[in-house]
Design a protein around this motif. Structure first.
Motif, PDB file in Angstrom:
ATOM      1  N   PHE A 103       0.829  -1.205   0.000  1.00  0.00           N
ATOM      2  CA  PHE A 103       0.000   0.000   0.000  1.00  0.00           C
ATOM      3  C   PHE A 103       0.865   1.258   0.000  1.00  0.00           C
ATOM      4  O   PHE A 103       0.554   2.249  -0.668  1.00  0.00           O
ATOM      5  N   LEU A 104       1.973   1.220   0.716  1.00  0.00           N
ATOM      6  CA  LEU A 104       2.852   2.377   0.831  1.00  0.00           C
ATOM      7  C   LEU A 104       3.517   2.710  -0.505  1.00  0.00           C
ATOM      8  O   LEU A 104       3.767   3.873  -0.814  1.00  0.00           O
ATOM      9  N   ASN A 105       3.835   1.672  -1.301  1.00  0.00           N
ATOM     10  CA  ASN A 105       4.424   1.846  -2.631  1.00  0.00           C
ATOM     11  C   ASN A 105       5.649   2.763  -2.578  1.00  0.00           C
ATOM     12  O   ASN A 105       5.729   3.784  -3.278  1.00  0.00           O
ATOM     13  N   ALA A 106       6.613   2.410  -1.734  1.00  0.00           N
ATOM     14  CA  ALA A 106       7.814   3.223  -1.569  1.00  0.00           C
ATOM     15  C   ALA A 106       8.590   3.317  -2.876  1.00  0.00           C
ATOM     16  O   ALA A 106       8.625   2.373  -3.665  1.00  0.00           O
ATOM     17  N   ARG A 107       9.211   4.469  -3.099  1.00  0.00           N
ATOM     18  CA  ARG A 107      10.044   4.667  -4.290  1.00  0.00           C
ATOM     19  C   ARG A 107      11.483   4.315  -3.917  1.00  0.00           C
ATOM     20  O   ARG A 107      12.109   4.996  -3.095  1.00  0.00           O
ATOM     21  N   VAL A 108      11.981   3.246  -4.518  1.00  0.00           N
ATOM     22  CA  VAL A 108      13.320   2.737  -4.206  1.00  0.00           C
ATOM     23  C   VAL A 108      14.255   3.076  -5.364  1.00  0.00           C
ATOM     24  O   VAL A 108      14.060   2.608  -6.480  1.00  0.00           O
ATOM     25  N   ASP A 109      15.265   3.880  -5.078  1.00  0.00           N
ATOM     26  CA  ASP A 109      16.250   4.274  -6.082  1.00  0.00           C
ATOM     27  C   ASP A 109      17.607   3.715  -5.668  1.00  0.00           C
ATOM     28  O   ASP A 109      18.316   4.314  -4.855  1.00  0.00           O
ATOM     29  N   MET A 110      17.964   2.534  -6.232  1.00  0.00           N
ATOM     30  CA  MET A 110      19.204   1.885  -5.838  1.00  0.00           C
ATOM     31  C   MET A 110      20.426   2.613  -6.392  1.00  0.00           C
ATOM     32  O   MET A 110      21.532   2.443  -5.879  1.00  0.00           O
ATOM     33  N   ALA A 111      20.249   3.432  -7.433  1.00  0.00           N
ATOM     34  CA  ALA A 111      21.383   4.175  -7.974  1.00  0.00           C
ATOM     35  C   ALA A 111      21.914   5.179  -6.954  1.00  0.00           C
ATOM     36  O   ALA A 111      23.118   5.335  -6.774  1.00  0.00           O
ATOM     37  N   SER A 112      21.007   5.854  -6.272  1.00  0.00           N
ATOM     38  CA  SER A 112      21.416   6.829  -5.248  1.00  0.00           C
ATOM     39  C   SER A 112      21.279   6.263  -3.845  1.00  0.00           C
ATOM     40  O   SER A 112      21.475   6.992  -2.872  1.00  0.00           O
ATOM     41  N   MET A 113      20.922   4.972  -3.749  1.00  0.00           N
ATOM     42  CA  MET A 113      20.756   4.310  -2.453  1.00  0.00           C
ATOM     43  C   MET A 113      19.805   5.099  -1.560  1.00  0.00           C
ATOM     44  O   MET A 113      20.118   5.477  -0.430  1.00  0.00           O
ATOM     45  N   LYS A 114      18.594   5.312  -2.084  1.00  0.00           N
ATOM     46  CA  LYS A 114      17.612   6.132  -1.361  1.00  0.00           C
ATOM     47  C   LYS A 114      16.220   5.520  -1.486  1.00  0.00           C
ATOM     48  O   LYS A 114      15.851   4.998  -2.539  1.00  0.00           O
ATOM     49  N   VAL A 115      15.455   5.588  -0.400  1.00  0.00           N
ATOM     50  CA  VAL A 115      14.058   5.149  -0.393  1.00  0.00           C
ATOM     51  C   VAL A 115      13.195   6.334   0.026  1.00  0.00           C
ATOM     52  O   VAL A 115      13.491   7.006   1.027  1.00  0.00           O
ATOM     53  N   THR A 116      12.129   6.593  -0.714  1.00  0.00           N
ATOM     54  CA  THR A 116      11.209   7.688  -0.417  1.00  0.00           C
ATOM     55  C   THR A 116       9.842   7.117  -0.100  1.00  0.00           C
ATOM     56  O   THR A 116       9.302   6.328  -0.883  1.00  0.00           O
ATOM     57  N   ILE A 117       9.282   7.518   1.046  1.00  0.00           N
ATOM     58  CA  ILE A 117       7.956   7.016   1.427  1.00  0.00           C
ATOM     59  C   ILE A 117       7.050   8.190   1.822  1.00  0.00           C
ATOM     60  O   ILE A 117       7.514   9.218   2.329  1.00  0.00           O
ATOM     61  N   ASP A 118       5.775   8.019   1.555  1.00  0.00           N
ATOM     62  CA  ASP A 118       4.780   9.038   1.886  1.00  0.00           C
ATOM     63  C   ASP A 118       4.547   9.058   3.396  1.00  0.00           C
ATOM     64  O   ASP A 118       4.120   8.058   3.974  1.00  0.00           O
ATOM     65  N   LYS A 119       4.842  10.193   4.032  1.00  0.00           N
ATOM     66  CA  LYS A 119       4.749  10.292   5.495  1.00  0.00           C
ATOM     67  C   LYS A 119       3.320  10.046   5.989  1.00  0.00           C
ATOM     68  O   LYS A 119       3.110   9.340   6.979  1.00  0.00           O
TER      69      LYS A 119
END
Length: 461
Positions: free
Chosen positions: A253-269
């Protein structure tokens, strides 16, 4: 206690383990035992030999010499196990950890000898399972070990309260329902000798402190404590299974955005804080594990607790990760890898078209050809079918897993150990497919390449 009574308990426990994987003993071709030479593992091997003697099951024994004790002790244990296997007619397989390797890893990573030895041992087990086509490998944890583990986790403040699992993939624990006293009685009745590891008496190890100080006190004052603790652990396992189920749904449900190139995960607070705190914590662990070795223990008090709280607004840092609120781009929570771990070095590149790239000092040519990608280096080449641009080319990470021919997942670290890559393990090449170019893309390891260094290649078919 009669000898047959013990063997029946082990038989029933093994059958229960197999049932959890929808299997029976009649369906097993190769069963293995991890045997150190101590009472527990020797009793398990002896019992399983009796249990399988009138079946078609091939019984194997694997022994690991960690080289963390004097040579006369470690080699003595291994020779003892080998001779016992020869006596009862079981094939013996021996693995040896490079001397001083465990101490070096402990010094670099600041981890305990127990943790590092266990990690290396299980990597070897998985290598052995793959190489010898083992259906299941049995390890000899007993009910006393279970009770001690529950105490250890309680005193360490662990979020896992369910103890040791009887089934973990291809690892089975058929002695979890028998006590150490029953094991020693069985060996006496069967007239089977065993070896005693003197480090089991060393209270510098946490488990030994529990075993030799806390457990005797509880046994004296609260004789039923083990039964109660294990019963509680079974109930907690049911609750943890339910939490894991709902955490996986919450992560979808959260559908986190995972960017392995920059080693970053973005999630909706807002979405993240709509979950109960227990679910938030499990989801956060899952997402952090995308960027870190799953074995890294993230501190709950200073790292996890602030993030899962309703009023999280600052920034926390631990284990090479940083978590903060990004108010400039939609009030998101950002999990960012900010540094490499002490024992890690590596490289990362996104390959989007035919090109020549220098990766960690080596030159690679990437070329699309006949529905796949041809990778060339130093007049050597390998072809990876069904791979298309873009994809990632990077060094191996500790948590990496790759699919084997039977569909199971193998730890890349275990494969590299079996290939004896040594200090060159970080120079091998992981090829990871990417289904799209956006930050929501899924990654999948399709190849582990060592051809440019004289090692083998592991290509997922």
């Amino acid at each position: 206690m009669e000898k047959q009574f013990f063997e029946n308990k082990v038989r029933n426990s093994l059958a229960e383990c197999l049932r959890k994987d929808s299997k029976s003993l009649e369906q097993i071709h190769t069963l293995a035992c991890a045997v150190s030479g101590g009472a527990d593992s020797i009793a398990m091997l002896a019992a399983l030999k009796e249990i399988t003697k009138n079946t078609k099951v091939r019984l194997l024994c694997v022994n690991v010499n960690h080289n963390i004790r004097p040579v006369e002790q470690t080699l003595g244990d291994s020779k003892f196990v080998e001779e016992f296997c020869r006596f009862i007619g079981v094939d013996f397989f021996y693995y040896e950890v490079e001397p001083h390797k465990i101490k070096k890893i402990c010094d670099e990573s600041k981890r305990s000898v127990e943790d590092v030895a266990r990690e290396i041992r299980y990597d070897i087990f998985h290598e052995f399972i793959e190489k010898e086509h083992v259906d299941y490998l049995c390890v000899a944890h007993n009910s006393d070990d279970q009770a001690e583990t529950l105490l250890m986790r309680f005193l360490q403040g662990s979020s896992v309260a369910s103890g040791i699992s009887s089934v973990n993939g291809k690892i089975l624990r058929p002695l979890l329902n028998v006590s150490r006293a029953e094991i020693e009685s069985y060996l006496s009745l069967a007239n089977v000798k065993f070896r005693t590891d003197l480090t089991n008496l060393d209270t510098a190890y946490f488990r030994n402190r529990i075993r030799h100080t806390v457990v005797p006190l509880l046994n004296d004052k609260f004789p039923q404590w083990k039964k109660s603790a294990i019963s509680h652990a079974l109930r907690m396992k049911e609750k943890e299974d339910a939490l894991e189920f709902y955490a996986s749904k919450a992560e979808e449900f959260l559908n986190a955005r995972v960017d392995m190139a920059s080693m970053k995960v973005t999630i909706d607070k807002t979405k993240f804080h709509s979950f109960p705190v227990a679910i938030r914590r499990l989801v956060l662990f899952r997402l952090c594990d995308r960027l870190l070795d799953a074995r890294v223990r993230l501190p709950s008090l200073t790292f996890m607790n602030p993030v899962v709280s309703d009023d999280f607004s600052g920034k926390v840092t631990a284990c090479g990760l940083e978590i903060f609120i990004d108010t400039q781009n939609g009030d998101n929570i950002i999990i960012q890898r900010i540094q490499k771990l002490a024992t890690e070095k590596g490289f990362f590149a996104i390959i989007e078209e035919d090109c020549i790239r220098i990766l960690n000092g080596a030159s690679f040519s990437f070329r699309a050809l006949n529905g796949g990608i041809m990778v060339e280096s130093e007049e050597k080449s390998v072809f990876i079918e069904n791979l298309t641009y873009p994809f990632a080319a990077r060094s191996p990470l500790c948590a990496d897993e790759i699919m084997a021919s039977d569909g199971s997942m193998r730890k890349v670290s275990g494969i590299l150990e079996s290939w004896k890559c040594g200090s060159m393990k970080n120079d091998l090449l992981i090829i990871e497919s990417m289904f799209s170019r956006d930050s929501n893309s899924s990654q999948k390891i399709v190849a582990l390449l060592g051809f440019h260094l004289g090692f083998r290649n592991w290509i997922v078919k």
